[in-house]
Write a protein that holds these residues in place. Structure first.
Motif, PDB file in Angstrom:
ATOM      1  N   LEU A 244      37.835  22.199  39.893  1.00 20.47           N
ATOM      2  CA  LEU A 244      37.319  20.996  40.566  1.00 20.47           C
ATOM      3  C   LEU A 244      38.458  20.082  40.996  1.00 20.47           C
ATOM      4  O   LEU A 244      38.345  19.343  41.964  1.00 20.47           O
ATOM      5  CB  LEU A 244      36.385  20.216  39.632  1.00 20.47           C
TER       6      LEU A 244
ATOM      7  N   MET B  40      29.263  24.027  32.852  1.00 26.67           N
ATOM      8  CA  MET B  40      30.486  24.306  33.590  1.00 26.67           C
ATOM      9  C   MET B  40      31.497  24.969  32.660  1.00 26.67           C
ATOM     10  O   MET B  40      31.619  24.593  31.509  1.00 26.67           O
ATOM     11  CB  MET B  40      31.025  22.982  34.122  1.00 26.67           C
TER      12      MET B  40
ATOM     13  N   GLN C 103      36.147  26.415  35.802  1.00 29.73           N
ATOM     14  CA  GLN C 103      35.487  25.720  36.915  1.00 29.73           C
ATOM     15  C   GLN C 103      35.882  24.244  36.944  1.00 29.73           C
ATOM     16  O   GLN C 103      36.085  23.664  38.003  1.00 29.73           O
ATOM     17  CB  GLN C 103      33.963  25.843  36.797  1.00 29.73           C
ATOM     18  N   LEU C 104      35.995  23.658  35.738  1.00 30.19           N
ATOM     19  CA  LEU C 104      36.369  22.248  35.659  1.00 30.19           C
ATOM     20  C   LEU C 104      37.767  22.047  36.236  1.00 30.19           C
ATOM     21  O   LEU C 104      37.999  21.137  37.034  1.00 30.19           O
ATOM     22  CB  LEU C 104      36.324  21.768  34.204  1.00 30.19           C
TER      23      LEU C 104
ATOM     24  N   ALA D 243      31.713  17.879  42.587  1.00 30.19           N
ATOM     25  CA  ALA D 243      32.571  16.815  42.068  1.00 30.19           C
ATOM     26  C   ALA D 243      31.727  15.719  41.425  1.00 30.19           C
ATOM     27  O   ALA D 243      32.121  15.130  40.419  1.00 30.19           O
ATOM     28  CB  ALA D 243      33.440  16.241  43.188  1.00 30.19           C
TER      29      ALA D 243
ATOM     30  N   MET E 104      38.615  12.166  43.319  1.00 32.96           N
ATOM     31  CA  MET E 104      38.936  13.446  43.948  1.00 32.96           C
ATOM     32  C   MET E 104      38.630  13.404  45.443  1.00 32.96           C
ATOM     33  O   MET E 104      38.450  14.434  46.085  1.00 32.96           O
ATOM     34  CB  MET E 104      38.160  14.576  43.256  1.00 32.96           C
TER      35      MET E 104
ATOM     36  N   LEU F 175      30.870  15.219  37.591  1.00 34.79           N
ATOM     37  CA  LEU F 175      31.711  14.478  36.634  1.00 34.79           C
ATOM     38  C   LEU F 175      31.463  12.976  36.714  1.00 34.79           C
ATOM     39  O   LEU F 175      32.115  12.214  36.013  1.00 34.79           O
ATOM     40  CB  LEU F 175      33.195  14.755  36.904  1.00 34.79           C
TER      41      LEU F 175
ATOM     42  N   THR G 141      24.904  28.297  35.501  1.00 32.28           N
ATOM     43  CA  THR G 141      26.086  27.752  36.157  1.00 32.28           C
ATOM     44  C   THR G 141      25.795  26.311  36.531  1.00 32.28           C
ATOM     45  O   THR G 141      24.651  25.872  36.483  1.00 32.28           O
ATOM     46  CB  THR G 141      26.441  28.547  37.422  1.00 32.28           C
ATOM     47  N   SER G 142      26.850  25.582  36.871  1.00 36.41           N
ATOM     48  CA  SER G 142      26.627  24.239  37.398  1.00 36.41           C
ATOM     49  C   SER G 142      27.183  24.142  38.813  1.00 36.41           C
ATOM     50  O   SER G 142      27.243  23.072  39.383  1.00 36.41           O
ATOM     51  CB  SER G 142      27.286  23.206  36.488  1.00 36.41           C
TER      52      SER G 142
END
Lengths: 327, 339
Positions: free
Chosen positions: A110, A102, A106-107, B221, B232, B224, B278-279
């Motif tokens: 989020l 990431m 992008q982080l 999301a 979130m 993480l 990418t993620s």
């Protein structure tokens, strides 16, 4: 720093918190009262195991209070849905898991998750919020870097940027400066203070870093076992000595003169003459070396630095200590 | 880094080529040009070619695409949800469940004197679905109880081992013919049911994939971790059900109809992350789907052994051909860093 009721962000009213452990109730926090204000950086300090994480979990809505209330701007947190809470409250946790692929941008993006539609596509407003968060935390130069390729301090700033982008009134950070070097610790705390003031956010930081917290926090919350939570301006708490409640034994005391923790096991009877800022370090070095008493006084001179004992001249503390120990 | 925007067109081109290659491979050699003209104009040089392509190879290729998509997307969901690069579509014991259903039908059937002649491809598929469904409900029951996803993962693995043990016991007591039948099923096959299989797997893919594509941002999301995701506003309880049901339907259905196809589900998501770098699941989901389809088409084509009438079982090919390729790719990069 105005503490009128108008900028009250979060309030705890005679809060009782705990866990169910194998069928029996284990109460961790009893009758807790506190108020968190917008536009302030509040630091929560307390020894390990006192229940700081439990309090954070309750604020995040992960555990419900047994008794009492947690009120986020007028409404009890237990009445707010997960989605609504995410719009008003952002967190930076201690969990160290990061997807390496990431990018920083992008982080941060989020953080807009609660604001976007099902696809997660960013609107113009979302992009602005992301840009604002990136410029506030001054990480624009990292935007395209991948999380696996930046330092711990940079990653922590990116996580803070993500929390800012989430744009809640309240940001909670659990030990954001652990594992960071001194400069990064100061920088991050100062950044948080700036954000609290400029964006009128209520920021609560759990930290063990007393010295940096004293430098940067507007308000301290001191949590100690079986005592009520003490809230106040850090300097007031230092002057009144309440800060020492954090320290369980008399051996360590917070020194109002030096602004740091000091070992108070022996009272030194050294007599040191000379400029105060030099005398301070001479005393420290000698105490550390176990020298608490000398027959004669020590004369300290500045420019060039010189020490005189019994009309002997020393150019450094190391020389002096060697001499005193061999004598 | 602008070339990445061309990755999807390139991938689609590869998909088309693999599809054509797959259609061309088989015991009878049919030139690619004739396949294309036959498919587009309906004029076939030989009527036997029309028969082979339309009734055998075309449905088989389409099944390969459906299975490739379903397995890859099950795999990436599991990997993200459990935040574990080793997770795959079968970690919750779903393929073992399908295996148990089939084993009960074939092995236990023979032990109780049930005629093996009554066992056809449909019966196998239905038994597989029932078995996968059984394990899926057990896992769901556990998911209801435990809140920790790592516990769920371990329980899923345990279910898998327990079910495999039951299959071993059944094998031990069954006759040679039944054992052979079960072994053949466990090697996987894409072409057993023709067009019916295409329709069923196609619909399973649709049913299983819609909730996944609707949860793209929640999966992002979840990268993480569950706590951040919840902070979130992501309902992680709901996500867990989406993950269990979607992978259950996809992996369970595919295993029931095609046998346990190893490897694709674990490897393809890693390939997608590596190629697209990418993620973001908005990219990774379609990327994994295309790569999964390509990989399974190629594996199936390789297993056709031109000139021979027999084919290698698909499960063996995916592991034999796929593993060295993917391992060599992965060894060049640090897997956990890219995850």
């Amino acid at each position: 720093m105005t503490n009128s009721k108008s900028n009250l962000a979060l309030q705890g009213k005679s809060l009782h918190l705990g866990y169910l452990h194998q069928g029996s109730k284990k109460e961790i926090l009893t009758n807790l009262n506190f108020e968190l204000y917008s536009g302030e950086l509040t630091c929560l300090l307390g020894p390990n195991g006192v229940g700081k994480s439990t309090l954070i979990k309750a604020i995040l809505g992960q555990i419900h209070p047994w008794k009492g209330e947690l009120i986020l701007q007028g409404s009890p947190i237990s009445d707010i849905s997960l989605e609504q809470l995410a719009l008003r409250l952002a967190v930076v946790l201690t969990e160290p898991v990061f997807p390496g692929n990431m990018t920083v941008e992008q982080l941060v993006a989020l953080g807009r998750t609660p604001h976007t539609g099902w696809s997660g596509r960013l609107s113009e407003k979302d992009r602005e919020a992301v840009e604002n968060a990136i410029s506030r935390t001054k990480i624009g130069y990292l935007r395209k870097e991948r999380l696996s390729e930046i330092s711990d301090g940079q990653r922590q700033k990116a996580m803070i940027a993500r929390a800012i982008a989430q744009n809640g009134e309240l940001i909670i950070l659990d030990e954001p400066t652990a594992h960071l070097d001194l400069v990064n610790r100061l920088e991050i705390m100062q950044l948080l203070r700036e954000i609290a003031i400029q964006e009128q956010k209520a920021i609560l930081v759990v930290t063990h870093d007393l010295e940096i917290a004293v430098e940067t926090a507007d308000r301290f919350w001191l949590m100690t076992c079986s005592n009520p939570l003490i809230s106040g301006c850090p300097e007031d708490l230092i002057i009144s000595g309440k800060i020492n409640q954090l320290l369980p034994s008399k051996k360590y005391q917070y020194s109002p003169q030096s602004g740091r923790l000091e070992v108070q096991d022996k009272v030194s009877e050294l007599s040191i003459q000379g400029p105060a800022h030099l005398a301070y370090w001479v005393r420290k070095a000698l105490e550390k070396a176990g020298i608490f008493k000398l027959e004669t006084k020590i004369q300290v001179k500045e420019n060039p630095f010189q020490l005189e004992v019994n009309s002997k001249i020393f150019a450094s503390l190391e020389e002096l200590i060697q001499f005193l120990k061999s004598a | 880094m602008n070339f990445r925007q061309y990755l999807f067109p390139i991938a689609f081109l590869f998909l088309g080529l693999s599809f054509l290659f797959n259609l061309g491979m088989g015991s009878v050699w049919i030139p690619f040009g004739d396949i294309l003209s036959g498919l587009f104009s309906g004029d076939w040089q030989k009527s036997s070619w029309e028969q082979i392509i339309l009734n055998y190879r075309l449905p088989k290729a389409l099944v390969a695409i459906c299975a490739g998509i379903g397995l890859s997307l099950s795999g990436i969901q599991m990997q993200t949800f459990f935040r574990n690069p080793l997770a795959g579509p079968f970690v919750l014991g779903i393929s073992s469940g399908a295996g148990l259903g089939v084993a009960l039908l074939i092995l236990a059937g023979s032990a109780f004197g049930f005629a093996l002649s009554g066992v056809n491809s449909w019966a196998l598929a239905i038994a597989g679905i029932l078995g996968a469904g059984l394990v899926l409900s057990l896992v769901s029951l556990v998911a209801w109880k435990v809140k920790d996803s790592m516990t769920l993962l371990i329980v899923g693995l345990m279910f898998g081992s327990a079910v495999s043990a039951v299959i071993s016991v059944l094998s031990f007591f069954s006759g040679a013919e039944a054992l052979k039948l079960f072994t053949v099923w466990s090697m996987g096959s894409l072409g057993a049911l023709g067009w019916n299989q295409v329709v069923i797997l196609g619909s399973l893919d649709l049913v299983g994939l819609i909730p996944v594509f609707l949860s793209v941002k929640s999966y992002n999301a979840l990268l993480l971790g569950e706590n951040y995701a919840r902070s979130m506003g992501v309902n992680t309880e709901k996500m867990r059900w989406i993950m269990i049901l979607s992978t259950g339907i996809l992996a369970g259905g595919i295993t029931a109809f095609c046998g346990p196809i190893a490897f694709i589900g674990i490897a393809v998501p890693h390939l997608a992350r590596m190629v697209w770098k990418t993620s973001d699941h908005a990219v990774l989901f379609p990327a994994s789907a295309i790569l999964g389809a390509i990989l399974l088409l190629l594996c199936d084509a390789v297993g056709q052994l031109p000139g021979y009438s027999s084919t290698l079982p698909i499960n063996a090919v995916t592991s034999l051909v796929g593993a060295p390729v993917v391992i060599s790719l992965i060894l060049k990069r640090n897997l956990s860093r890219d995850f």
